[in-house]
Design an enzyme around this catalytic site. Structure first.
Site, PDB file in Angstrom:
ATOM      1  N   LYS A 153       0.858  -1.187   0.000  1.00  0.00           N
ATOM      2  CA  LYS A 153       0.000   0.000   0.000  1.00  0.00           C
ATOM      3  C   LYS A 153       0.891   1.232   0.000  1.00  0.00           C
ATOM      4  CE  LYS A 153      -4.241  -1.507   0.288  1.00  0.00           C
ATOM      5  NZ  LYS A 153      -5.201  -1.131  -0.759  1.00  0.00           N
ATOM      6  N   LYS A 255     -13.603  -6.753  -6.867  1.00  0.00           N
ATOM      7  CA  LYS A 255     -13.988  -7.092  -5.506  1.00  0.00           C
ATOM      8  C   LYS A 255     -15.456  -7.492  -5.540  1.00  0.00           C
ATOM      9  CE  LYS A 255     -11.045  -3.934  -2.830  1.00  0.00           C
ATOM     10  NZ  LYS A 255      -9.876  -4.247  -3.606  1.00  0.00           N
TER      11      LYS A 255
HETATM   12  O1  LIG Z   1      -5.703  -6.713  -2.671  1.00  0.00           O
HETATM   13  C1  LIG Z   1      -5.253  -7.049  -1.566  1.00  0.00           C
HETATM   14  O2  LIG Z   1      -4.122  -7.518  -1.444  1.00  0.00           O
HETATM   15  C2  LIG Z   1      -6.097  -6.975  -0.330  1.00  0.00           C
HETATM   16  C3  LIG Z   1      -7.308  -6.112  -0.415  1.00  0.00           C
HETATM   17  C4  LIG Z   1      -7.050  -4.636  -0.426  1.00  0.00           C
HETATM   18  O3  LIG Z   1      -5.942  -4.205  -0.640  1.00  0.00           O
HETATM   19  C5  LIG Z   1      -8.161  -3.749  -0.114  1.00  0.00           C
HETATM   20  C6  LIG Z   1      -8.953  -4.061   0.980  1.00  0.00           C
HETATM   21  C7  LIG Z   1      -9.995  -3.258   1.348  1.00  0.00           C
HETATM   22  C8  LIG Z   1     -10.272  -2.126   0.618  1.00  0.00           C
HETATM   23  C9  LIG Z   1      -9.494  -1.797  -0.477  1.00  0.00           C
HETATM   24  C10 LIG Z   1      -8.446  -2.611  -0.871  1.00  0.00           C
HETATM   25  C11 LIG Z   1      -7.706  -2.265  -2.135  1.00  0.00           C
HETATM   26  O4  LIG Z   1      -7.275  -3.120  -2.903  1.00  0.00           O
HETATM   27  O5  LIG Z   1      -7.586  -1.104  -2.451  1.00  0.00           O
HETATM   28 MG   LIG Z   2      -6.807  -1.459  -4.491  1.00  0.00          MG
END
Ligand SMILES: O=C(O)CCC(=O)c1ccccc1C(=O)O
Ligand SMILES: [Mg+2]
Length: 347
Positions: A153, A255
């Protein structure tokens, strides 16, 4: 018959993102009965990605008031939930699909798939916003645990700090690991170009949502710089079709919780595949029911890259025991009928 019961799960390992920290997940376990088969689903709204908790509850209440879940077609209750409440729709659609797959004597993945589903799915480790040292340490631990893909992230700190984190992650991971960076739409154009160029130099597999969700043209404009561009928020808000029409991405992140359910997610992902765009299926840090549902979706699709499903370990407790724990960077798809989790005591 549709029932729903509220739950709340704390994260033992909160996820730091450019859009804030996720510390708790609240939602509803959804149960349906269809032709004598009991299906389980989960509606876990995540504001910013789906409707609010209250709107989710209202939509479930509206769906539960009707005549029941139909047999071979998605009927009334699911149709009564519109596109503005995808988490509620996900909960009901997943429970219905679980029951219908059981009735067909197939795993949910086999019921969703065009051909044979995958038996297991590669997954990425998710490394939240952290210091350079903690980013390197978490990346090293993930690679030691057998992950072949690690997602960082980014976008929550200064560009120089994120640049140092990208370098530290590559140093820690070595060459063979597919690294990803997810900015959650936080970067302005110059920052996006700078960090995308660095990610390309470091051999990253893709950069996810570098520019804001609604700026399809802005995401399209940073493609072709030597690293793939994935979009996630853009798919959840503008939709797959608008994203594809704008040529905004090399990879679409799907998602199921934000797209309204497993069946709908498969339809959208197949439209992307038909245009040569790969898919990654991820959770929104869901409970075990939705996480297992997302695993079946990933297994049902072709052209999926390592998926963001390895999120169960962040929860301090879960709805039920996990039928598909991560092992050496993969999750095996439970083979029994439907979701194939006993999900004791939920069923
Ligand atoms: O993709 C992953 O590795 C986990 C999930 C994740 O990052 C996520 C989880 C909750 C909300 C947003 C996100 C995202 O991908 O931005
Ligand atoms: Mg994402």
């Amino acid at each position: 018959m549709i029932r729903y019961d509220a739950f709340s799960l704390r994260l033992s390992s909160p996820l730091g993102t450019a859009a804030g920290r996720i510390e708790e997940r609240r939602g509803f376990v959804v149960r349906v009965e269809s032709d004598g088969h009991r299906g389980v689903g989960e509606a876990a709204p995540l504001p910013g990605w789906t409707e609010s908790y209250d709107d989710c509850e209202a939509a479930l209440s509206g769906a539960a008031g009707g005549s029941g879940v139909g047999n071979s077609a998605i009927t009334d209750p699911i149709d009564r939930i519109d596109g503005t409440t995808p988490a509620a729709r996900h909960g009901v659609e997943l429970a219905w699909a679980d029951a219908r797959a059981q009735a067909a004597g197939k795993s949910l993945a086999a019921w969703l798939a065009d051909g044979s589903p995958a038996e297991s799915v590669p997954v990425n480790a998710t490394v939240g916003d952290a210091t350079v040292e903690a980013t390197a340490e978490a990346t090293r631990a993930a690679v030691e645990a057998g992950y072949e893909a690690v997602k960082l992230k980014v976008g929550a700190r200064e560009p120089d700090a994120d640049a140092a984190r990208l370098r530290a992650a590559r140093d820690a991971a070595g060459d063979g690991v597919a690294l990803r960076a997810d900015a959650n739409g936080a970067w302005d154009r110059p920052t996006a170009e700078r960090l995308i160029d660095l990610a390309a130099d470091l051999g990253f597999a893709y950069v996810e949502q570098p520019r804001p969700a609604s700026d399809l043209a802005g995401n399209a404009a940073v493609r072709g710089r030597g690293v793939d561009i994935a979009v996630d928020e853009s798919v959840a808000t503008a939709g797959v079709d608008a994203t594809l029409a704008a040529d905004a991405a090399d990879v679409v992140v799907c998602k199921p919780m934000a797209l309204g359910g497993p069946v709908r997610t498969c339809e959208l992902a197949r439209r992307a595949s038909a245009r040569g765009v790969d898919t990654v299926v991820t959770t929104t840090i869901d409970g075990v029911v939705a996480r297992t549902g997302a695993l079946h979706v990933a297994a049902a699709l072709s052209d999926v890259r390592a998926c963001g499903l390895a999120t169960g370990g962040r929860l301090a407790s879960d709805l039920a025991s996990d039928p598909a724990p991560v092992d050496t960077g993969r999750m095996a798809v439970p083979a029994g009928p439907g979701l194939a989790g006993s999900f004791d005591p939920l069923r």
